[in-house]
Design an enzyme around this catalytic site. Structure first.
Site, PDB file in Angstrom:
ATOM      1  N   VAL A 193       2.507   4.214   4.172  1.00  0.00           N
ATOM      2  CA  VAL A 193       2.988   3.948   2.802  1.00  0.00           C
ATOM      3  C   VAL A 193       3.242   2.458   2.659  1.00  0.00           C
ATOM      4  CG1 VAL A 193       4.765   4.428   1.067  1.00  0.00           C
ATOM      5  CG2 VAL A 193       4.165   6.189   2.737  1.00  0.00           C
ATOM      6  N   GLY A 240      -4.738  -3.772   3.050  1.00  0.00           N
ATOM      7  CA  GLY A 240      -5.359  -4.925   3.720  1.00  0.00           C
ATOM      8  C   GLY A 240      -5.165  -4.819   5.227  1.00  0.00           C
ATOM      9  N   ASP A 296      -3.752   9.500  -3.722  1.00  0.00           N
ATOM     10  CA  ASP A 296      -3.264   8.562  -2.701  1.00  0.00           C
ATOM     11  C   ASP A 296      -1.778   8.272  -2.961  1.00  0.00           C
ATOM     12  OD1 ASP A 296      -3.990   6.460  -0.529  1.00  0.00           O
ATOM     13  OD2 ASP A 296      -2.970   5.301  -2.068  1.00  0.00           O
ATOM     14  N   LYS A 313       1.619   9.391  -0.674  1.00  0.00           N
ATOM     15  CA  LYS A 313       2.644   8.425  -0.270  1.00  0.00           C
ATOM     16  C   LYS A 313       4.007   8.860  -0.808  1.00  0.00           C
ATOM     17  CE  LYS A 313      -0.710   4.651   0.046  1.00  0.00           C
ATOM     18  NZ  LYS A 313      -1.472   3.689  -0.734  1.00  0.00           N
ATOM     19  N   THR A 370     -11.207  -1.467   8.320  1.00  0.00           N
ATOM     20  CA  THR A 370     -10.428  -2.652   7.914  1.00  0.00           C
ATOM     21  C   THR A 370      -9.118  -2.743   8.698  1.00  0.00           C
ATOM     22  OG1 THR A 370     -11.291  -2.276   5.711  1.00  0.00           O
ATOM     23  CG2 THR A 370      -9.452  -3.809   5.881  1.00  0.00           C
ATOM     24  N   VAL A 371      -8.392  -1.609   8.793  1.00  0.00           N
ATOM     25  CA  VAL A 371      -7.077  -1.649   9.455  1.00  0.00           C
ATOM     26  C   VAL A 371      -7.241  -1.762  10.967  1.00  0.00           C
ATOM     27  CG1 VAL A 371      -4.884  -0.453   9.788  1.00  0.00           C
ATOM     28  CG2 VAL A 371      -6.028  -0.362   7.556  1.00  0.00           C
ATOM     29  N   GLY A 405     -12.495  -3.911  -0.552  1.00  0.00           N
ATOM     30  CA  GLY A 405     -11.997  -3.085   0.555  1.00  0.00           C
ATOM     31  C   GLY A 405     -10.629  -2.478   0.285  1.00  0.00           C
TER      32      GLY A 405
HETATM   33  N1  HSE Z   1      -6.431   2.759  -1.049  1.00  0.00           N
HETATM   34  C1  HSE Z   1      -5.087   2.384  -0.749  1.00  0.00           C
HETATM   35  C2  HSE Z   1      -4.549   1.534  -1.900  1.00  0.00           C
HETATM   36  C3  HSE Z   1      -5.046   1.616   0.537  1.00  0.00           C
HETATM   37  O1  HSE Z   1      -5.349   1.154  -2.757  1.00  0.00           O
HETATM   38  O2  HSE Z   1      -3.360   1.284  -1.956  1.00  0.00           O
HETATM   39  C4  HSE Z   1      -3.679   1.458   1.123  1.00  0.00           C
HETATM   40  O3  HSE Z   1      -3.049   2.692   1.369  1.00  0.00           O
END
Ligand code: HSE
Length: 371
Positions: A119, A287, A187, A191, A13-14, A173
């Site tokens: 982040v 995104g 996650d 961060k 995606t990125v 996504g």
């Molecule tokens: N999986 C991460 C989120 C993607 O849902 O924030 C962006 O870091």
């Protein structure tokens, strides 16, 4: 200024967002893109399956890593820095674990190692934290930094069950390849390590006792909190304490109207607290194009600066608990909830940790921090 040539590792995606955004510029050229399965992509793209064609290509100035995961990304990034390339990455896992080492490696090789996209997706939070908000020491940094859990909690408040909401987040996504990193809080913890590292020059490696995700949250709890005028979000917070740095990721209860409860979809919000005041930054936390904008900002920063700096020192620091008061709720949604203290009605609070109580008690322990 000469054209900058880049190699991209990963085309998810990125990566696709970066290709699309760079297609609108002519000062940065994509030389090669590393993918595992070239047949899945548009054949006009300069694809390769051999990472060394990027790392050892003398014409490539900057390696952009958007593949995620520690292995093999860490090895590729170290090798790229050793071979005299700057690196831009969105990889929070690698940065949280190896950030200080890679920053030092970049410095020794007179290259850049930038990770704004790791982040808050498209939010320029690391830039703000590193450069703009340093007039006085930072007391605390806090935020909703995971879009997937934000999205899931929103859906659950409207009655959807956890697993259905997670499936929807995956279909959009937002979630990581392995969504347990999102829903179990890791996650956000990664961060937060990066945010705290830059805020306090202390690199904190998150441990289990300070990280609680949302897997134990039930939609009946959310509905009852909602009836009482509260909502819940997964919040990450690090704060200076007299002899430690408090570090916690936990589902947190907020009174209706709080900024976190207004975040839609994958929006993130991060607050930096210092004597100079509190600065809030909100924006798209995930995104393709949003995250690509942070990557392109880092590429431009490297193009316009000569990374020839003094060393940065990061002390390894253990995470500590945040001292707060406790409330104990029963897991049974039909038991009456205890009164929410008046002080909580004015501020924010943390809801932490069934792990502090044995699961067989059937109790959930909610910990509130009063602002
Ligand atoms: N999986 C991460 C989120 C993607 O849902 O924030 C962006 O870091």
């Amino acid at each position: 200024m000469k054209t900058t040539r880049i190699g991209i590792l990963g085309l998810g995606t990125v990566g696709k967002g970066v290709v699309e955004a760079l297609g609108r510029q002519n000062t940065v050229v994509i030389d090669k893109i590393l993918v595992r399965e070239p047949y899945r992509y548009n054949s006009d793209l300069p694809l390769t399956t051999n990472v060394w064609e990027i790392i050892e290509d003398p014409d490539i100035d900057i390696v952009v890593e958007v593949m995620g995961g520690v292995d093999p990304a860490y090895e590729y990034l170290s090798s790229a820095l050793h071979s005299g390339k700057s690196v831009v990455t969105a990889n929070k896992e690698v940065v949280a674990r190896y950030g200080p080492e890679l920053m030092e490696l970049a410095r020794q090789n007179r290259q850049g190692f930038l990770f704004e996209a790791s982040v808050g997706g498209g939010i320029p939070i690391l830039d703000a934290l590193t450069w703009h908000l340093r007039a006085t020491p930072i007391h605390a940094v806090e935020g909703v930094v995971n879009g997937t859990t934000n999205f899931i909690l929103n859906q659950m408040e409207q009655g959807m069950e956890f697993s259905a909401a997670l499936q929807r987040a995956q279909a959009l996504g937002l979630a990581e390849q392995n969504p347990s990193a999102d829903v179990e809080g890791w996650d956000s913890a990664r961060k937060l390590s990066i945010l705290a590292g830059l805020a306090f020059s202390s690199w904190i490696h998150a441990e289990k006792e300070h990280v609680l995700g949302i897997t134990h949250v039930k939609s009946c709890h959310l509905r009852r909190l909602h009836e009482m005028g509260f909502g819940l979000r997964l919040v990450a917070r690090a704060q200076r304490q007299p002899s430690s740095i408090g570090f916690v990721v936990a589902p947190t209860v907020y009174p209706r109207g709080h900024r976190y409860l207004k975040l839609a979809g994958s929006q993130n919000a991060i607050g930096i607290f210092s004597e100079a005041g509190t600065t809030w930054i909100e924006g798209p936390g995930a995104g393709g194009i949003a995250t690509a904008s942070s990557i392109i900002a880092d590429i431009q920063r490297i193009r316009f600066s000569i990374p020839d700096r003094e060393p940065l020192f990061f002390e390894d620091f253990p995470a500590a608990d945040i001292d707060d008061s406790y409330l104990i709720f029963t897991e049974d949604p039909y038991q009456p909830l205890p009164d929410i203290p008046d002080s909580l009605q004015k501020g924010a609070g943390y809801l932490v940790s069934p792990h502090a109580l044995p699961p067989e008690t059937g109790l959930v322990q909610y910990r509130f921090r009063i602002q």
